[in-house]
Design an enzyme around this catalytic site. Sequence first.
Site, mmCIF file in Angstrom:
data_model
loop_
_atom_site.group_PDB
_atom_site.id
_atom_site.type_symbol
_atom_site.label_atom_id
_atom_site.label_comp_id
_atom_site.label_asym_id
_atom_site.label_seq_id
_atom_site.Cartn_x
_atom_site.Cartn_y
_atom_site.Cartn_z
ATOM 1 C CB SER A 283 -1.619 -47.947 -99.467
ATOM 2 O OG SER A 283 -0.785 -48.648 -100.343
ATOM 3 C CG HIS B 178 -3.934 -48.796 -104.207
ATOM 4 N ND1 HIS B 178 -4.052 -49.803 -103.270
ATOM 5 C CD2 HIS B 178 -2.974 -47.952 -103.745
ATOM 6 C CE1 HIS B 178 -3.190 -49.578 -102.286
ATOM 7 N NE2 HIS B 178 -2.530 -48.471 -102.552
#
Length: 690
Positions: free
Chosen positions: A550, A665
Site C-alpha cells: 500500500s 486491499h
Amino acid sequence: MKVNTFLFLAILGLCQITQAQDDKYQWLEEVDGVKSLEFVNAQNKITFEELSKEKDYQSMFNNALEIYNSSERIEYPSISGKYVYNFWKDKDHERGIWRRCLLTQYINKNITWETLLDIDELSKKDNIKWVYSGATGLYPSYDRFLIMLSKGGGDAVITKEFDVNTKQFIENGFFIDEAKASATYLDENTLLVSSDFGEGTMTTSGYPKQVKLWKRGTLLKDAQLIFDGQSSDVGSWGIVLRDGAQSYTLIIQGTTFFSNNSYIWINNKLIKLDLPTDSNIKTILNNQLIVELKSDWTVNTITYKAGTLLSLDFKKIINNEKEIQVILVPDEFSSISEVSSTKNKLLINLLTNVTGQLYIYSFANGKWVNQKVKAPDFGTISIAATDELSDQYFFEFENFTTPTTIYNADANNNTFKAYKSLPAYFDANKYQIKQFKAKSKDGTMVPYFLVSAKNIKNDGNNPTLIYAYGGFEVSSNPFYSATFGISWLEKGGVFVLANIRGGGEFGPKWHLDGIKEKRQNVFDDLYSVSEDLITKKITSSKHLGVMGGSNGGLLVGVAFVQRPDLYNAVVCEVPLLDMHRYNKLLAGASWMDEYGNPDIPEEWNYIKKYSPYQNLKTNVKYPEVLFTTSTRDDRVSPGHARKMVAKMNDMGYKTYYYENTEGGHGGSSTNEQKAKENALIFSYLLMKLQ
C-alpha cells in the site's frame, strides 16, 4: 489583471487531458476491461510458472496453508452481551463461518461453538464469492446484527439484517445495497446510516458525505437527512458512543484524511463540538469524552501539547463549556497506540521505543489515576476485546520470536493470566532480536529491529529483508509470523523492521516530518537503515531486499527507482506508483493530506521528484521487482501496479507480477490464496537473495 477563471480552468483541463493522453498505459486502469484482464492473466501465468518451479515453493505453500488452517490458532473473541462471537476459516470452511459461544464458556475454555452463518454455503447459494466484512449488533439484547458482506473482498459491502436466534437473514429487514457504507443501530427500529444514497451523495474520494436516520418499514431514500457534508470532504460517518446505558449520536465529518469536524445529534439538532479539527475522539467513559491531540491546543491560556490524551466533561462541552483533565502526555520517545474502555476503566496502550506498555486509568474525584499492567516486555501489546458490561478484557502480546499469546485480564483488580498461545512453529531459541539506530540524511536517528540467527557471521553475505511502511501515522510494531519464521528465518534469512518517519512510533511529529514536501525524509530513512546494514556487514546490496504494501508499496517503488544500487529484490504489494493520477483513482483523493495534490503545480513539483511511474529511466540496472495486487482492491487501484509493469516491460526490464482476482486491499480472500501468495513471495526472495 483580472483572470478569466473559466478560461483558466479550461486550459488546466486541456493540460490534464494532454498529460493523460501521453500515458499510453492508462487503459490498464480499467479494472475489469477485457484487454486489461488479458494483460493480467498473461503476466500471472509467466510469474507463476517461473516462481512455482523454485525448489522450496511447494513446501512453503503446504506449510503456510497448514499454518493458516491450523485448529491451534487463537479463536479471537468479540464480546457482545453474554456471548463471544468469532469468525473462523479452516480447510473445511474456506470462506469462513461466523459463530458464537457463551462468554462463560469461553472464559472457562469449555466451548461449544454455535455456527450462525456459513459464508461458503451462502456463496454457493447466491453464486457470489462473498467475503465476510464484519457485524454490528443491537444493544443491549444483541439478538439482531447488521452483517456486512463484500463481493471478492473489496471495501464496498452490502449490509443485511440477521437474526442470531433463527440464524437467518430477516425477510424485509434492513438492507443496504453495495457501497462503501457504514450502519449501526440506534434502536431496534432505527439505523444510523452513511451510504451512497444516489447522485450527489458521495465525495470525490468515493465515500458517503451524508448521514441519515432510517426507520424500519420506510425506504432508504426517504430516510431523515441529519448531516450533509461537502463533495470535497473525505467522507462523513455516524457513530454511536455509549457511556453505560446512555448513548449519544456522533457525526464525524472528515474534511481531510487528518482533520474532521465533530457533531452531536441531540434533541433533533446538531451541536458542533469545539475541538481541534486534527484531534481524535477515542471514547466516552463516566461522562468524560476522551480526546487525543495531534497539535498544540491552547484553552484559557493553558497549552496542551501535541500527542496529549485528555478528557472533557461531556455535558459541559455540548453546552460550549470546557472542563479539561489531562490523562497522559507521552514523552519524545513515546506515542499512544490504543485507547479502549471497559465498563468502568480506560485502557491505554503506550508505545515506548517501539515496544508496548499497558496502563489502566480510573476517573475518581475529578482526576485520572493509573496503574501499569505488568504485561510481558519488549514486544507488541494489543487490546483483543473488551466487555462493556464488566471490567474484564483480553489483550495479546507478541514479538518476532514469541508466539502470540492472548491474556484474560481484569481491569478492576489489575490481574491477568495467559489464556492461549500460538504453537511455536519454528525454533525461536536459534534467533536473536536487536534494536539499532541509523542516522538519516538530515541527522535524524531512525530505529530498526533486526532478527537474525544467534551465530550470524557479519560477512556481508546474509540474505536480508527489510519491511517498512512509513506513512499515515501508522506504527510498525514487532510481530510474530510463523510463515516468516519458516519461509525466511529458517532458510538463513535476516529480517529487519524499519521504524522510519511518516509512521506514528514517536507521536504526531514523527508523522508530520514525512508528509507532503517532507516525503523524501521517509525514503532517506529507509536508505539509512539499508546502508547501516551494509556498513555493519550484515548484508550487501546483492543480498538485500525490501518489502512494503500500500503506502509501503509506494515506499519500495520509490526506493528501487531512486536507489537501484541498494537492492537486489523488491516486493511491491498493492502499491501506489503513479502519483500524478493517484488522486483520480478510487479512494486516492482522500490521501492528498498525506502526499499533496498533484493538480496544484507547487505540490506536483515535489511529488514529481519521487513518483516512481514518472521517474523510470532507460538503461538503468533496476532489480527484477515482484509486484502484487488484487483485481478487487477498491482502495488502491490495481492500475498502479499494472501500468508500472507494462511500462517497465516495454522498456526492456524483467518484472514479476501477480494479481489475485479477488481479495481486496488485503490481497487474499481465502487461506489457500494467502498461502499461494506467501509461497510466491518467498520463492522470489530466496531466488534473488540467497
